[in-house]
Motif scaffolding. Structure first.
Motif, PDB file in Angstrom:
ATOM      1  N   TRP A  18       0.845  -1.195   0.000  1.00  0.00           N
ATOM      2  CA  TRP A  18       0.000   0.000   0.000  1.00  0.00           C
ATOM      3  C   TRP A  18       0.879   1.243   0.000  1.00  0.00           C
ATOM      4  CZ3 TRP A  18      -4.688  -0.311   3.852  1.00  0.00           C
ATOM      5  CH2 TRP A  18      -5.565  -1.297   3.424  1.00  0.00           C
ATOM      6  N   SER A  19       0.472   2.256  -0.764  1.00  0.00           N
ATOM      7  CA  SER A  19       1.203   3.526  -0.742  1.00  0.00           C
ATOM      8  C   SER A  19       0.202   4.652  -0.506  1.00  0.00           C
ATOM      9  CB  SER A  19       1.959   3.744  -2.051  1.00  0.00           C
ATOM     10  OG  SER A  19       1.080   4.098  -3.078  1.00  0.00           O
ATOM     11  N   SER A  20       0.732   5.789  -0.092  1.00  0.00           N
ATOM     12  CA  SER A  20      -0.123   6.949   0.150  1.00  0.00           C
ATOM     13  C   SER A  20      -0.180   7.854  -1.074  1.00  0.00           C
ATOM     14  CB  SER A  20       0.396   7.731   1.352  1.00  0.00           C
ATOM     15  OG  SER A  20       0.326   6.920   2.504  1.00  0.00           O
ATOM     16  N   GLU A  21       0.578   7.493  -2.136  1.00  0.00           N
ATOM     17  CA  GLU A  21       0.607   8.307  -3.342  1.00  0.00           C
ATOM     18  C   GLU A  21      -0.612   8.013  -4.213  1.00  0.00           C
ATOM     19  OE1 GLU A  21       4.308   7.759  -5.352  1.00  0.00           O
ATOM     20  OE2 GLU A  21       5.440   7.882  -3.482  1.00  0.00           O
ATOM     21  N   PRO A  22      -1.121   9.027  -4.908  1.00  0.00           N
ATOM     22  CA  PRO A  22      -2.266   8.784  -5.790  1.00  0.00           C
ATOM     23  C   PRO A  22      -1.842   7.944  -7.003  1.00  0.00           C
ATOM     24  CG  PRO A  22      -1.479  11.028  -6.038  1.00  0.00           C
ATOM     25  CD  PRO A  22      -0.707  10.413  -4.909  1.00  0.00           C
ATOM     26  N   PRO A  23      -2.777   7.238  -7.630  1.00  0.00           N
ATOM     27  CA  PRO A  23      -2.420   6.434  -8.797  1.00  0.00           C
ATOM     28  C   PRO A  23      -1.987   7.329  -9.960  1.00  0.00           C
ATOM     29  CG  PRO A  23      -4.794   6.479  -8.514  1.00  0.00           C
ATOM     30  CD  PRO A  23      -4.185   7.151  -7.314  1.00  0.00           C
ATOM     31  N   LYS A  25      -1.773   9.046 -13.650  1.00  0.00           N
ATOM     32  CA  LYS A  25      -2.814   9.380 -14.625  1.00  0.00           C
ATOM     33  C   LYS A  25      -2.663   8.459 -15.835  1.00  0.00           C
ATOM     34  CE  LYS A  25      -3.346  14.165 -13.296  1.00  0.00           C
ATOM     35  NZ  LYS A  25      -3.350  15.563 -13.720  1.00  0.00           N
TER      36      LYS A  25
END
Length: 52
Positions: A18-23, A25
């Motif tokens: 899991w990461s906190s970065e957005p997916p 584009k």
């Protein structure tokens, strides 16, 4: 009505993947006129050519 949980349990551990970065584009798709369904006048659906 049952109340929804609004907090994670105290013993919850975030998985490593899991990461906190957005997916990222999505990239713009390429248009290949050789494969365009309007060139031959039919579409392919589930491996079957459909005339329209």
């Amino acid at each position: 009505m049952t109340k929804r949980a609004t907090k994670r349990p105290e013993k919850f551990e975030k998985p490593e993947h899991w990461s906190s970065e957005p997916p990222p584009k999505p990239e713009k798709g390429e248009i290949d006129e050789d494969l365009s369904p309007t060139r031959y006048g039919d579409w392919v659906k589930d491996g079957i050519a459909i005339d329209f």
